[in-house]
Design a protein around this motif. Structure first.
Motif, PDB file in Angstrom:
ATOM      1  N   TRP A 174       0.828  -1.201   0.000  1.00  0.00           N
ATOM      2  CA  TRP A 174       0.000   0.000   0.000  1.00  0.00           C
ATOM      3  C   TRP A 174       0.864   1.252   0.000  1.00  0.00           C
ATOM      4  O   TRP A 174       0.457   2.300  -0.520  1.00  0.00           O
ATOM      5  CB  TRP A 174      -0.917   0.025   1.225  1.00  0.00           C
ATOM      6  CG  TRP A 174      -1.943  -1.073   1.270  1.00  0.00           C
ATOM      7  CD1 TRP A 174      -2.293  -1.917   0.236  1.00  0.00           C
ATOM      8  CD2 TRP A 174      -2.731  -1.464   2.392  1.00  0.00           C
ATOM      9  NE1 TRP A 174      -3.254  -2.799   0.663  1.00  0.00           N
ATOM     10  CE2 TRP A 174      -3.551  -2.553   1.981  1.00  0.00           C
ATOM     11  CE3 TRP A 174      -2.823  -1.010   3.700  1.00  0.00           C
ATOM     12  CZ2 TRP A 174      -4.446  -3.175   2.837  1.00  0.00           C
ATOM     13  CZ3 TRP A 174      -3.720  -1.632   4.551  1.00  0.00           C
ATOM     14  CH2 TRP A 174      -4.522  -2.701   4.124  1.00  0.00           C
ATOM     15  N   ALA A 175       2.035   1.163   0.616  1.00  0.00           N
ATOM     16  CA  ALA A 175       2.906   2.334   0.748  1.00  0.00           C
ATOM     17  C   ALA A 175       3.589   2.709  -0.564  1.00  0.00           C
ATOM     18  O   ALA A 175       4.226   3.750  -0.641  1.00  0.00           O
ATOM     19  CB  ALA A 175       3.966   2.086   1.821  1.00  0.00           C
ATOM     20  N   THR A 176       3.466   1.869  -1.570  1.00  0.00           N
ATOM     21  CA  THR A 176       4.183   2.131  -2.816  1.00  0.00           C
ATOM     22  C   THR A 176       3.333   2.845  -3.853  1.00  0.00           C
ATOM     23  O   THR A 176       3.828   3.194  -4.922  1.00  0.00           O
ATOM     24  CB  THR A 176       4.691   0.811  -3.427  1.00  0.00           C
ATOM     25  OG1 THR A 176       3.564   0.010  -3.834  1.00  0.00           O
ATOM     26  CG2 THR A 176       5.526   0.034  -2.421  1.00  0.00           C
ATOM     27  N   THR A 177       2.042   3.050  -3.570  1.00  0.00           N
ATOM     28  CA  THR A 177       1.166   3.640  -4.574  1.00  0.00           C
ATOM     29  C   THR A 177       0.058   4.453  -3.918  1.00  0.00           C
ATOM     30  O   THR A 177      -0.319   4.171  -2.774  1.00  0.00           O
ATOM     31  CB  THR A 177       0.533   2.541  -5.457  1.00  0.00           C
ATOM     32  OG1 THR A 177      -0.345   3.142  -6.427  1.00  0.00           O
ATOM     33  CG2 THR A 177      -0.254   1.549  -4.617  1.00  0.00           C
ATOM     34  N   ASP A 178      -0.458   5.438  -4.624  1.00  0.00           N
ATOM     35  CA  ASP A 178      -1.616   6.173  -4.124  1.00  0.00           C
ATOM     36  C   ASP A 178      -2.880   5.768  -4.877  1.00  0.00           C
ATOM     37  O   ASP A 178      -3.929   6.377  -4.722  1.00  0.00           O
ATOM     38  CB  ASP A 178      -1.395   7.686  -4.234  1.00  0.00           C
ATOM     39  CG  ASP A 178      -1.095   8.134  -5.663  1.00  0.00           C
ATOM     40  OD1 ASP A 178      -1.080   7.268  -6.569  1.00  0.00           O
ATOM     41  OD2 ASP A 178      -0.872   9.344  -5.868  1.00  0.00           O
ATOM     42  N   LYS A 179      -2.780   4.715  -5.689  1.00  0.00           N
ATOM     43  CA  LYS A 179      -3.933   4.225  -6.442  1.00  0.00           C
ATOM     44  C   LYS A 179      -4.477   2.979  -5.759  1.00  0.00           C
ATOM     45  O   LYS A 179      -3.789   1.964  -5.613  1.00  0.00           O
ATOM     46  CB  LYS A 179      -3.531   3.907  -7.879  1.00  0.00           C
ATOM     47  CG  LYS A 179      -3.175   5.129  -8.716  1.00  0.00           C
ATOM     48  CD  LYS A 179      -2.806   4.716 -10.132  1.00  0.00           C
ATOM     49  CE  LYS A 179      -3.974   4.049 -10.843  1.00  0.00           C
ATOM     50  NZ  LYS A 179      -3.624   3.711 -12.248  1.00  0.00           N
ATOM     51  N   PHE A 180      -5.731   3.036  -5.363  1.00  0.00           N
ATOM     52  CA  PHE A 180      -6.377   1.917  -4.678  1.00  0.00           C
ATOM     53  C   PHE A 180      -6.310   0.652  -5.525  1.00  0.00           C
ATOM     54  O   PHE A 180      -6.080  -0.453  -5.007  1.00  0.00           O
ATOM     55  CB  PHE A 180      -7.837   2.273  -4.380  1.00  0.00           C
ATOM     56  CG  PHE A 180      -8.567   1.268  -3.527  1.00  0.00           C
ATOM     57  CD1 PHE A 180      -8.536   1.361  -2.140  1.00  0.00           C
ATOM     58  CD2 PHE A 180      -9.286   0.238  -4.110  1.00  0.00           C
ATOM     59  CE1 PHE A 180      -9.210   0.445  -1.360  1.00  0.00           C
ATOM     60  CE2 PHE A 180      -9.965  -0.693  -3.324  1.00  0.00           C
ATOM     61  CZ  PHE A 180      -9.930  -0.579  -1.943  1.00  0.00           C
ATOM     62  N   ASP A 182      -4.102  -0.442  -7.432  1.00  0.00           N
ATOM     63  CA  ASP A 182      -2.777  -1.028  -7.612  1.00  0.00           C
ATOM     64  C   ASP A 182      -2.391  -2.010  -6.508  1.00  0.00           C
ATOM     65  O   ASP A 182      -1.296  -2.577  -6.547  1.00  0.00           O
ATOM     66  CB  ASP A 182      -1.712   0.080  -7.678  1.00  0.00           C
ATOM     67  CG  ASP A 182      -1.706   0.791  -9.011  1.00  0.00           C
ATOM     68  OD1 ASP A 182      -2.365   0.294  -9.948  1.00  0.00           O
ATOM     69  OD2 ASP A 182      -1.054   1.852  -9.117  1.00  0.00           O
TER      70      ASP A 182
END
Length: 290
Positions: A174-180, A182
């Motif tokens: 979750w920490a690697t992207t701001d797109k749900f 992904d």
């Protein structure tokens, strides 16, 4: 943990609260001090346990092993300790109170991600031998009483080992992207229009046939769901066989044993998705037989 004997207001702070202090191998004397001074009416401690929460590395599946791989999952991973192996006793304390539909922190003997504990308190639980070797003695706090782990020991945590690992791996992802879209997210168990993490308590008659419907459960990512209904044997007082029909479906049929009068058992719905990594939702049912 803060040193209570140095804080004048600490006693009033904890007097009406519960402290969950789960120490692996009891690394120091802070828990003993709390127990000995009776600072908190409900104090829990597990000891002599070393959970080995590691799994095989796979970048494709975003499974994290060791700090080197964890640190690559920025930005959260960048804060991870710069050590390949750093086992510690802190994680079970957080896992014990984590809301997931399985854990019931107020009930020590129910069991869950943080282990399972005896209801009666045990006197004189000692820590690691280095405490005595360093010139300190826990005997100065005698008598003190703690809730020790049940006979399963570390098996009470390792029972859920893969689910814990996958949960951690997903959070690092979750920490690697701001797109749900992904990343993968936990499936949601829905029972009788209730999607909370609360356990359900039911009182039934011996010989009764009970239908439980969680078919409205869903996955926020649209992944396929896999249902698994089973009896969690250790916390229940009924030790016989409980028949469950359609245990891999959203709706199961539970046959209450004729000889279960006056006893109880814990039924668990485990809901897994097929995302990467696979994540798990739970619902616990405590069945009391009249």
């Amino acid at each position: 943990m803060w040193f209570f004997e140095k804080e004048s207001n600490a006693f009033s702070l904890v007097s009406d609260n519960k402290i969950i202090n789960i120490l692996i191998d009891k690394e120091d004397q802070r828990g003993i001090h709390i127990a000995a001074e009776n600072l908190c009416e409900d104090f829990s401690q597990v000891f002599g346990m070393k959970p080995q929460l590691t799994t095989e590395i796979s970048d494709e599946n975003c499974i994290i092993v060791g700090s080197l791989n964890s640190k690559s999952r920025k930005p959260l991973g960048g804060c991870y300790p710069d050590r390949i192996w750093a086992s510690e006793g802190d994680s079970p304390s957080f896992l014990y109170v984590y809301a997931n539909g399985l854990n019931v922190p107020d009930s020590l003997a129910y069991g869950g991600w943080g282990g399972r504990f005896k209801m009666e308190r045990t006197a004189g639980i000692r820590g690691m031998d280095f405490i005595e070797k360093s010139g300190k003695s826990e005997k100065i706090y005698d008598p003190y009483f703690m809730h020790a782990s049940t006979s399963e020991g570390i098996a009470a945590i390792n029972k859920w080992r893969q689910h814990i690992l996958n949960d951690f791996a997903a959070r690092m992802c979750w920490a690697t992207t701001d797109k749900f879209s992904d990343a993968n997210h936990h499936p949601v168990v829905v029972f009788e229009n209730d999607s909370t993490f609360n356990f359900s308590s039911k009182t039934v008659e011996a010989g009764e046939v009970l239908q439980l419907d969680a078919s409205s459960s869903y996955d926020p990512d649209g992944n396929n769901l896999h249902y698994n209904w089973y009896v969690y044997e250790e916390p229940g007082t009924y030790k016989g066989v409980v028949e469950i029909e359609s245990d891999k479906q959203g709706m199961c049929v539970l046959h209450i044993p004729e000889d279960a009068t006056g006893k109880n058992f814990h039924l668990i719905l485990e809901l897994n998705d097929d995302g990467v990594p696979s994540l798990t939702g739970y619902r616990r049912f405590v069945i009391h037989v009249k």
